[in-house]
Scaffold this active site. Structure first.
Site, PDB file in Angstrom:
ATOM      1  N   CYS A  80      16.435  -7.572  23.014  1.00  0.00           N
ATOM      2  CA  CYS A  80      17.304  -6.513  23.532  1.00  0.00           C
ATOM      3  C   CYS A  80      16.494  -5.271  23.954  1.00  0.00           C
ATOM      4  O   CYS A  80      15.808  -5.336  24.969  1.00  0.00           O
ATOM      5  CB  CYS A  80      18.393  -6.200  22.515  1.00  0.00           C
ATOM      6  N   HIS A 202      20.520 -10.867  20.297  1.00  0.00           N
ATOM      7  CA  HIS A 202      19.997 -10.684  18.941  1.00  0.00           C
ATOM      8  C   HIS A 202      20.174 -11.990  18.162  1.00  0.00           C
ATOM      9  O   HIS A 202      21.263 -12.226  17.652  1.00  0.00           O
ATOM     10  CB  HIS A 202      20.799  -9.604  18.210  1.00  0.00           C
ATOM     11  N   GLU A 204      18.811 -12.644  15.352  1.00  0.00           N
ATOM     12  CA  GLU A 204      18.634 -12.360  13.921  1.00  0.00           C
ATOM     13  C   GLU A 204      19.936 -12.005  13.217  1.00  0.00           C
ATOM     14  O   GLU A 204      20.033 -12.143  12.008  1.00  0.00           O
ATOM     15  CB  GLU A 204      17.600 -11.236  13.727  1.00  0.00           C
TER      16      GLU A 204
HETATM   17  N1  LIG Z   1      21.088  -3.730  21.221  1.00  0.00           N
HETATM   18  C1  LIG Z   1      20.166  -3.145  21.941  1.00  0.00           C
HETATM   19  O1  LIG Z   1      18.958  -3.249  21.682  1.00  0.00           O
HETATM   20  C2  LIG Z   1      20.648  -2.279  23.056  1.00  0.00           C
HETATM   21  C3  LIG Z   1      19.579  -1.822  24.028  1.00  0.00           C
HETATM   22  C4  LIG Z   1      19.928  -0.476  24.613  1.00  0.00           C
HETATM   23  N2  LIG Z   1      21.068  -0.555  25.476  1.00  0.00           N
HETATM   24  C5  LIG Z   1      18.716   0.088  25.343  1.00  0.00           C
HETATM   25  O2  LIG Z   1      18.755   0.351  26.491  1.00  0.00           O
HETATM   26  O3  LIG Z   1      17.699   0.260  24.738  1.00  0.00           O
END
Ligand SMILES: NC(=O)CC[C@H](N)C(=O)O
EC number: 4.3.3.6
Length: 223
Positions: A80, A202, A204
């Site tokens: 992410c 994610h 995890e």
């Molecule tokens: N769950 C996440 O890691 C979201 C990422 C977040 N929207 C970002 O731009 O960093």
């Protein structure tokens, strides 16, 4: 010997990644300083907020050292916000008060779009088939590889990849919002490039361990 794998512990869901790595027999360590990066076999960059991870990593001098190690072939998995940090190009970077756009560590020749699946309220889960999991040691070669239950939380997607990048998974068009062009298309959400691995989702949070297992196999040179 158990691989020593760091989890970048500046911000984000550090604990869940430490637990996932630990359950797979790795020596998992939270990492905050450039010095702590030195004797690791690999690093996980967790989900969180990429603008904050960017800012803190530059402030603590981690960014500079990590960029050099990535260029040297150091294995890194980003989830992410971690995926955003591994992208060579952020399509829609946020700028700070001085008007400076956020930066990434880079390493993967791809363009990522932040918050592409919508805001927090648009978070969702979907079952995904992921390339490369079928040959993991935990998988029975005689059985169909179960899909990964993938949680997307303000997640990015990958808009485009260069030739060096292998696409491991896409979210099918029916689960994606309309793009700026009014089209609904499959969206890339997992990639590998050499020793770098990145997922929009994610693994995890739901007890899924196979993405971390794949990363450990990459570190061992077995995948
Ligand atoms: N769950 C996440 O890691 C979201 C990422 C977040 N929207 C970002 O731009 O960093």
């Amino acid at each position: 010997m158990a691989p020593r794998i760091g989890v970048l512990a500046l911000q984000g869901d550090v604990r869940e990644h430490l637990a996932a790595l630990d359950s797979l027999g790795a020596l998992a360590l939270p990492v905050k300083s450039p010095r702590e990066l030195a004797d690791l076999d690999g690093l996980v960059i967790p989900g969180g907020e990429s603008t904050v991870i960017d800012k803190l990593s530059r402030m603590y001098g981690v960014a500079e050292v990590l960029k050099a190690r990535i260029a040297d072939g150091f294995p890194v998995y980003g989830s992410c916000a971690g995926m955003i940090m591994l992208a060579d190009t952020i399509a829609d970077p946020t700028s700070n008060l001085k008007g400076e756009p956020q930066q990434s560590f880079g390493g993967i020749d791809m363009v990522v779009k932040r918050n592409a699946f919508g805001r927090q309220v648009d978070s969702f889960e979907v079952d995904l088939a992921i390339r490369g999991l079928e040959s993991l040691p935990s998988q029975d070669p005689n059985r169909v590889t179960a899909p990964v239950r993938a949680a997307f939380i303000r997640a990015p997607w990958v808009e485009s990849v260069g030739e060096s990048v292998q696409v491991l998974a896409k979210v099918p068009a029916e689960n994606t919002p309309l793009g700026a062009d009014g089209l609904r298309v499959d969206r890339i959400v997992a990639v590998r490039s050499g020793n770098l691995l990145a997922t929009s989702f994610h693994p995890e949070v739901g007890g899924e361990r196979r993405i971390h297992e794949l990363f450990i196999q990459m570190i061992r040179g077995d995948a």
